[in-house]
Write an enzyme that holds these catalytic residues in place. Structure first.
Site, PDB file in Angstrom:
ATOM      1  N   ASP A  33      26.191 -11.139  20.670  1.00 35.94           N
ATOM      2  CA  ASP A  33      27.232 -10.104  20.673  1.00 35.94           C
ATOM      3  C   ASP A  33      27.385  -9.468  22.051  1.00 35.94           C
ATOM      4  OD1 ASP A  33      24.561  -9.169  19.760  1.00 35.94           O
ATOM      5  OD2 ASP A  33      25.442  -7.189  19.943  1.00 35.94           O
TER       6      ASP A  33
ATOM      7  N   GLY B 189      27.159   6.867  18.285  1.00 38.34           N
ATOM      8  CA  GLY B 189      28.368   6.502  19.019  1.00 38.34           C
ATOM      9  C   GLY B 189      28.390   7.002  20.452  1.00 38.34           C
TER      10      GLY B 189
ATOM     11  N   ARG C 142      33.788 -11.173  22.473  1.00 38.24           N
ATOM     12  CA  ARG C 142      32.416 -11.695  22.594  1.00 38.24           C
ATOM     13  C   ARG C 142      32.254 -12.957  21.755  1.00 38.24           C
ATOM     14  NH1 ARG C 142      29.568  -6.541  23.351  1.00 38.24           N
ATOM     15  NH2 ARG C 142      31.210  -5.103  23.952  1.00 38.24           N
TER      16      ARG C 142
ATOM     17  N   ARG D 175      30.068   1.951  19.645  1.00 42.37           N
ATOM     18  CA  ARG D 175      30.286   3.112  20.529  1.00 42.37           C
ATOM     19  C   ARG D 175      31.250   2.767  21.651  1.00 42.37           C
ATOM     20  NH1 ARG D 175      24.788   3.747  24.036  1.00 42.37           N
ATOM     21  NH2 ARG D 175      24.103   1.585  23.955  1.00 42.37           N
TER      22      ARG D 175
ATOM     23  N   ARG E  34      35.368   1.631  30.943  1.00 35.77           N
ATOM     24  CA  ARG E  34      35.209   0.319  31.554  1.00 35.77           C
ATOM     25  C   ARG E  34      36.444  -0.531  31.327  1.00 35.77           C
ATOM     26  NH1 ARG E  34      30.268  -2.365  27.930  1.00 35.77           N
ATOM     27  NH2 ARG E  34      31.380  -2.361  25.950  1.00 35.77           N
TER      28      ARG E  34
ATOM     29  N   ASP F 198      27.931  -5.595  28.810  1.00 38.93           N
ATOM     30  CA  ASP F 198      26.991  -4.711  28.134  1.00 38.93           C
ATOM     31  C   ASP F 198      25.708  -4.516  28.934  1.00 38.93           C
ATOM     32  OD1 ASP F 198      28.758  -4.213  26.167  1.00 38.93           O
ATOM     33  OD2 ASP F 198      27.522  -4.918  24.507  1.00 38.93           O
TER      34      ASP F 198
HETATM   35  P1  AMP Z   1      23.488  -3.320  22.123  1.00 40.18           P
HETATM   36  O1  AMP Z   1      22.109  -3.794  21.862  1.00 40.18           O
HETATM   37  O2  AMP Z   1      23.577  -2.128  23.034  1.00 40.18           O
HETATM   38  O3  AMP Z   1      24.405  -4.417  22.543  1.00 40.18           O
HETATM   39  O4  AMP Z   1      24.034  -2.764  20.720  1.00 40.18           O
HETATM   40  C1  AMP Z   1      24.073  -3.538  19.551  1.00 40.18           C
HETATM   41  C2  AMP Z   1      25.034  -2.933  18.561  1.00 40.18           C
HETATM   42  O5  AMP Z   1      24.670  -1.587  18.269  1.00 40.18           O
HETATM   43  C3  AMP Z   1      26.464  -2.894  19.024  1.00 40.18           C
HETATM   44  O6  AMP Z   1      27.282  -3.161  17.934  1.00 40.18           O
HETATM   45  C4  AMP Z   1      26.628  -1.482  19.529  1.00 40.18           C
HETATM   46  O7  AMP Z   1      27.959  -1.048  19.449  1.00 40.18           O
HETATM   47  C5  AMP Z   1      25.737  -0.705  18.579  1.00 40.18           C
HETATM   48  N1  AMP Z   1      25.195   0.511  19.171  1.00 40.18           N
HETATM   49  C6  AMP Z   1      24.243   0.624  20.129  1.00 40.18           C
HETATM   50  N2  AMP Z   1      23.997   1.915  20.415  1.00 40.18           N
HETATM   51  C7  AMP Z   1      24.811   2.665  19.624  1.00 40.18           C
HETATM   52  C8  AMP Z   1      25.037   4.057  19.442  1.00 40.18           C
HETATM   53  N3  AMP Z   1      24.360   4.978  20.133  1.00 40.18           N
HETATM   54  N4  AMP Z   1      25.953   4.435  18.526  1.00 40.18           N
HETATM   55  C9  AMP Z   1      26.632   3.522  17.820  1.00 40.18           C
HETATM   56  N5  AMP Z   1      26.465   2.203  17.933  1.00 40.18           N
HETATM   57  C10 AMP Z   1      25.571   1.758  18.829  1.00 40.18           C
HETATM   58 MG    MG Z   2      26.218  -4.757  22.979  1.00 44.35          MG
END
Ligand code: AMP
Ligand code: MG
Length: 482
Positions: free
Chosen positions: A252, A128, A185, A95, A178, A262
């Site tokens: 990540d 997204g 990463r 996203r 941002r 993040d």
């Molecule tokens: P995070 O735990 O927020 O770092 O997210 C882990 C992974 O999930 C990353 O690849 C993010 O881009 C993806 N992600 C988290 N929330 C969403 C969302 N609402 N739509 C699409 N991808 C997401």
């Molecule tokens: Mg993330």
């Protein structure tokens, strides 16, 4: 030089010039009727962008991706990673969309990324999008960390929309624009651990643009790893010093530049609890306050593992062994400053251990205690359960201070430059979120941002932001849902 609008920015892709398998080209998904929530004027002027939100035509459209800078070639990058200790395989910018890279007049290079601008090939069935509450938290905390002098990605602005987004309940969408010198990463390297050519292309790119000194080393990749290890250790030492918990230290979410990256279920600790878990989704406390330094090393081991094709195993292990001493050196130096000492002695660890035990037992407010220690306010003892033990600690501390001939005024001034008066407590963010959500009132976001940009200064107009948290603050739960 006159301030620029997004349309006048001269974009010069760097990440976007990597071979095409490093990313996918993707257009942001339009957001209906976007409204402006925040515009970070100080950062905008640093970047040479329009000074004032009112001067910028269609600003909300740019902040959510409905309009893009001229010549923008938006992309989402692919990466992998370990999440909560488990190899999660391929992830990627699910996203986040990189919309432009440019150099400012003073030579700084910035990548601009929209977070929440719609699905990408890496969204894995998710939408997204990002919700208003988590976007406000990311926006405010990025700038709070910058104010605290902690390396971080930045937030240039934020737009919202009435468009519904489902999480546990129906919420509304927002997008944060941002900025960072790079959003690469650890997970980007993990993605290419079995593709040496791509791994090397990526490592060479990071060295060329971000760690140029590494190219002089006998093995540039070892030097890169060593420098990332040091930056990560320094960043986490700084987190520990202000009581910041990241919440999701997955590989990540670890920046190759040692930036705090993040913002999700993060939290500044109110009452000190060594095992504090800020993320309600973190059942085992893997990313608790006291585990953060070790989790930093764990992630660096993932990075080192990924880089192994480019170096000897012994060199990688040797580099990793330096982590602990980097962390301890920097953390001790920060504790020295927090205590108002000129020098650090091994025996000062004893002073800290005793203090932490007393604070932990009483859940003494971290920010309040340190800020008020400078003046040794007599009411501080009321923040401890075992007050006579605190009195003994204080006498030891005063004895230690008197062993250094430092003028009290100087000591107090120095401590006030180290122990912030203001941090983004969860409840402060929550009030700003509620006002935005319930009344479309974004003034609290603006006030908080201005206050948190100078967290060490006494700001009479913002005195209330330094108050101890209200009882309801303990009920706030933040999770991975964002
Ligand atoms: P995070 O735990 O927020 O770092 O997210 C882990 C992974 O999930 C990353 O690849 C993010 O881009 C993806 N992600 C988290 N929330 C969403 C969302 N609402 N739509 C699409 N991808 C997401
Ligand atoms: Mg993330």
């Amino acid at each position: 030089m006159l301030p620029l609008t997004f349309d006048q920015l001269s974009l010069s892709p760097r990440f976007g010039r990597l071979p095409s398998h490093f990313y996918s080209r993707i257009q942001p998904t339009p957001l209906p009727a976007p409204y402006l929530i925040a515009w970070n004027q100080p950062l905008a002027s640093e970047m040479g962008l329009a000074m004032d939100a009112s001067q910028h035509p269609n600003l909300a459209d740019y902040l959510c991706g409905n309009r893009l800078p001229t010549n923008s070639e938006p992309i989402a990058s692919v990466y992998s990673g370990h999440q909560f200790g488990v190899n999660a395989g391929q992830l990627g910018d699910g996203r986040a969309i990189l919309i432009g890279e440019f150099q400012t007049a003073n030579g700084d290079f910035w990548e601009m990324q929209l977070k929440g601008a719609g699905p990408t090939p890496y969204s894995r069935r998710a939408d997204g999008r990002a919700v208003l509450r988590s976007s406000i938290r990311e926006y405010l905390c990025s700038e709070a960390m910058q104010g605290l002098g902690i390396p971080t990605t930045r937030a240039l602005g934020m737009a919202g929309s009435a468009q519904g987004v489902w999480r546990e309940s129906l919420e509304t969408a927002a997008v944060v624009l941002r900025a960072a010198p790079s959003f690469v990463r650890f997970g980007h390297f993990e993605h290419y651990r079995n593709d040496i050519d791509s791994l090397q292309i990526l490592a060479d790119w990071v060295i060329e643009h971000h760690y140029p000194s590494a190219s002089q080393a006998s093995n540039p990749y070892v030097s890169l790893l060593e420098q990332v290890i040091e930056r990560t250790a320094v960043m986490i030492a700084k987190w520990q010093a202000v009581g910041f918990c990241h919440g999701v230290m997955n590989s990540d979410n670890m920046s190759i530049l040692g930036l705090t990256l993040d913002y999700g279920p993060f939290g500044f600790m109110d009452g000190f609890d060594a095992g504090h878990i800020c993320n309600h989704s973190d059942d085992t406390g893997r990313y608790s306050y006291q585990n953060q330094p070790e989790m930093g090393l764990w992630n660096l081991q993932c990075l080192a593992q990924a880089l192994l094709p480019l170096m000897d195993r012994a060199a990688a292990l040797n580099a990793l062994q330096q982590y602990q001493s980097h962390f301890e050196t920097h953390f001790a130096d920060l504790l020295r400053q927090k205590l108002g000492l000129l020098t650090w002695q091994e025996s000062d660890w004893g002073l800290i251990t005793q203090l932490f035990a007393l604070m932990h037992a009483a859940h003494t407010d971290w920010t309040f205690f340190w800020r008020n220690l400078a003046n040794m306010d007599s009411s501080l003892r009321n923040h401890f359960l075992d007050r006579s033990a605190y009195d003994i600690w204080l006498a030891d501390y005063q004895l230690r201070l008197s062993s250094e001939a430092r003028k009290p005024d100087e000591r107090i001034a120095a401590m006030n430059q180290t122990n912030p008066k203001y941090v983004l407590r969860n409840y402060l963010a929550e009030i700003a979120i509620q006002k935005a959500r319930d009344a479309g009132d974004f003034s609290e976001i603006n006030h908080l941002q201005h206050c948190l940009m100078q967290p060490f200064a006494e700001q009479t107009e913002f005195e209330h932001y330094a108050a101890l948290p209200p009882a309801w603050a303990a009920q706030i739960g933040v999770s991975c849902s964002s």
